[in-house]
Design an enzyme around this catalytic site. Structure first.
Site, PDB file in Angstrom:
ATOM      1  N   ILE A  26       2.173  66.290  69.507  1.00  0.00           N
ATOM      2  CA  ILE A  26       1.932  67.488  70.304  1.00  0.00           C
ATOM      3  C   ILE A  26       3.234  68.238  70.559  1.00  0.00           C
ATOM      4  O   ILE A  26       3.292  69.468  70.472  1.00  0.00           O
ATOM      5  CB  ILE A  26       1.240  67.114  71.628  1.00  0.00           C
ATOM      6  CG1 ILE A  26      -0.194  66.641  71.358  1.00  0.00           C
ATOM      7  CG2 ILE A  26       1.236  68.306  72.590  1.00  0.00           C
ATOM      8  CD1 ILE A  26      -0.886  66.058  72.575  1.00  0.00           C
ATOM      9  N   ASP A  45      14.397  64.346  73.113  1.00  0.00           N
ATOM     10  CA  ASP A  45      13.550  63.342  72.482  1.00  0.00           C
ATOM     11  C   ASP A  45      14.398  62.110  72.200  1.00  0.00           C
ATOM     12  O   ASP A  45      15.617  62.213  72.029  1.00  0.00           O
ATOM     13  CB  ASP A  45      12.971  63.904  71.178  1.00  0.00           C
ATOM     14  CG  ASP A  45      11.842  63.057  70.625  1.00  0.00           C
ATOM     15  OD1 ASP A  45      10.687  63.392  70.907  1.00  0.00           O
ATOM     16  OD2 ASP A  45      12.125  62.065  69.943  1.00  0.00           O
ATOM     17  N   ASP A  59      16.527  59.651  76.782  1.00  0.00           N
ATOM     18  CA  ASP A  59      15.344  58.985  77.312  1.00  0.00           C
ATOM     19  C   ASP A  59      14.914  59.734  78.569  1.00  0.00           C
ATOM     20  O   ASP A  59      15.677  59.808  79.541  1.00  0.00           O
ATOM     21  CB  ASP A  59      15.686  57.530  77.630  1.00  0.00           C
ATOM     22  CG  ASP A  59      14.492  56.714  78.121  1.00  0.00           C
ATOM     23  OD1 ASP A  59      13.483  57.308  78.536  1.00  0.00           O
ATOM     24  OD2 ASP A  59      14.585  55.464  78.088  1.00  0.00           O
ATOM     25  N   VAL A  60      13.708  60.277  78.572  1.00  0.00           N
ATOM     26  CA  VAL A  60      13.270  61.096  79.704  1.00  0.00           C
ATOM     27  C   VAL A  60      13.086  60.298  80.983  1.00  0.00           C
ATOM     28  O   VAL A  60      12.982  60.874  82.069  1.00  0.00           O
ATOM     29  CB  VAL A  60      11.974  61.875  79.378  1.00  0.00           C
ATOM     30  CG1 VAL A  60      12.189  62.840  78.234  1.00  0.00           C
ATOM     31  CG2 VAL A  60      10.814  60.928  79.109  1.00  0.00           C
ATOM     32  N   SER A 138      -3.550  63.983  80.343  1.00  0.00           N
ATOM     33  CA  SER A 138      -4.522  63.321  79.477  1.00  0.00           C
ATOM     34  C   SER A 138      -5.895  63.400  80.114  1.00  0.00           C
ATOM     35  O   SER A 138      -6.009  63.438  81.351  1.00  0.00           O
ATOM     36  CB  SER A 138      -4.144  61.854  79.277  1.00  0.00           C
ATOM     37  OG  SER A 138      -5.194  61.120  78.667  1.00  0.00           O
ATOM     38  N   TYR A 151      -1.653  53.696  81.847  1.00  0.00           N
ATOM     39  CA  TYR A 151      -1.532  55.011  81.227  1.00  0.00           C
ATOM     40  C   TYR A 151      -2.265  56.066  82.061  1.00  0.00           C
ATOM     41  O   TYR A 151      -1.726  57.139  82.346  1.00  0.00           O
ATOM     42  CB  TYR A 151      -2.098  54.962  79.810  1.00  0.00           C
ATOM     43  CG  TYR A 151      -1.986  56.254  79.045  1.00  0.00           C
ATOM     44  CD1 TYR A 151      -0.792  56.615  78.424  1.00  0.00           C
ATOM     45  CD2 TYR A 151      -3.076  57.121  78.928  1.00  0.00           C
ATOM     46  CE1 TYR A 151      -0.689  57.801  77.707  1.00  0.00           C
ATOM     47  CE2 TYR A 151      -2.981  58.304  78.214  1.00  0.00           C
ATOM     48  CZ  TYR A 151      -1.787  58.642  77.616  1.00  0.00           C
ATOM     49  OH  TYR A 151      -1.697  59.829  76.911  1.00  0.00           O
ATOM     50  N   THR A 184      -6.023  62.677  70.480  1.00  0.00           N
ATOM     51  CA  THR A 184      -5.490  63.710  69.594  1.00  0.00           C
ATOM     52  C   THR A 184      -4.994  63.063  68.311  1.00  0.00           C
ATOM     53  O   THR A 184      -4.465  61.952  68.323  1.00  0.00           O
ATOM     54  CB  THR A 184      -4.329  64.456  70.296  1.00  0.00           C
ATOM     55  OG1 THR A 184      -4.803  64.951  71.572  1.00  0.00           O
ATOM     56  CG2 THR A 184      -3.850  65.635  69.476  1.00  0.00           C
TER      57      THR A 184
END
Length: 242
Positions: A26, A45, A59-60, A138, A151, A184
């Site tokens: 995405i 990323d 790393d976010v 999501s 999740y 997705t």
């Protein structure tokens, strides 16, 4: 929030969008969709390998790393006009098999990733008096799912943060929204994933997975055109949640 140290954005420059998770799936589709509407793109990323105008490997889940990445993008491209947070990962497990480390990691990457990126990018938008943030959540944030507790919890927290941020910054010209895709067709779904199974697809009104490009078009709309929308969630899920 502290005042940004960057220069103001001249109106003659292309708006700068930061996309987290822009290397694949995405996120990569969002990079293409926003570039098609004239944005200059900076990505954050793990791989640092994207088609962006400037890519940073970070790393976010690490707030300091995200702040540093945004500062680098700002220095290279200019003040931030839009943020899309699509960095994330997916795994299934029963609650009894979710370790404390797995639980914390899921939350740190998804809702922590949005929190860190928003803190780093919002000051530029608030200074300018306009901007847009779009978080990728999501359908499981809305409907939950079997073996998806950590999740779904992380994605649900994203929706709460989006609505709270939207209320906080709306009067300063910044819009904050979310998209909530269903399964997705990306590399996140393994070939043998139950979400790809024919019997699951038959339960969907559209009888298929959504594509990254379709989700990206919704993100593009929220960033570029939906000037009336904030605190909203657009469900992109082939009818899985109606």
């Amino acid at each position: 929030m502290s005042a940004p140290t960057s220069r103001r954005w001249p109106v003659t420059e292309a708006p700068v969008a930061v996309v987290t998770g822009g290397a694949s799936g995405i996120g990569a589709a969002v990079v293409t969709a926003l570039r098609d509407r004239g944005h200059t793109i900076g990505t954050i990323d793990l791989s640092g390998e994207t088609r962006a105008d400037h890519a940073v490997a970070a790393d976010v889940s690490d707030g300091a790393a995200v702040a540093g990445a945004v500062a680098e993008i700002r220095a290279e491209l200019g003040p931030i006009a839009a943020l899309v947070t699509s960095a994330g990962y997916y795994e299934m497990a029963p609650v009894s098999q979710i370790s404390a480390q797995a639980w914390q990691r899921m939350l740190r990457v998804h809702v922590g990733g949005l929190f860190h990126a928003a803190r780093a990018c919002l000051p530029d938008m608030l200074e300018r008096g306009s901007g847009a943030v779009v978080a990728v959540a999501s359908e499981l944030a809305v409907g939950g799912g079997d073996h998806d507790a950590h999740y779904a919890a992380a994605k649900g927290a994203i929706l709460g943060l989006v609505r709270s941020l939207a209320a906080e910054v709306a009067d300063r010209g910044v819009r904050v929204n979310a998209v909530a895709p269903g399964p997705t067709d990306t590399p996140l779904l393994a070939v043998d994933s139950p979400w790809r199974a024919a019997d699951y697809l038959e339960t969907l009104p559209l009888r298929r997975l959504v594509t990254p490009a379709e989700v990206a078009r919704c993100v593009q709309y929220l960033v570029c055109d939906a000037t009336f929308s904030t605190g909203d969630v657009v469900n992109v899920n082939a009818g899985a949640v109606i």
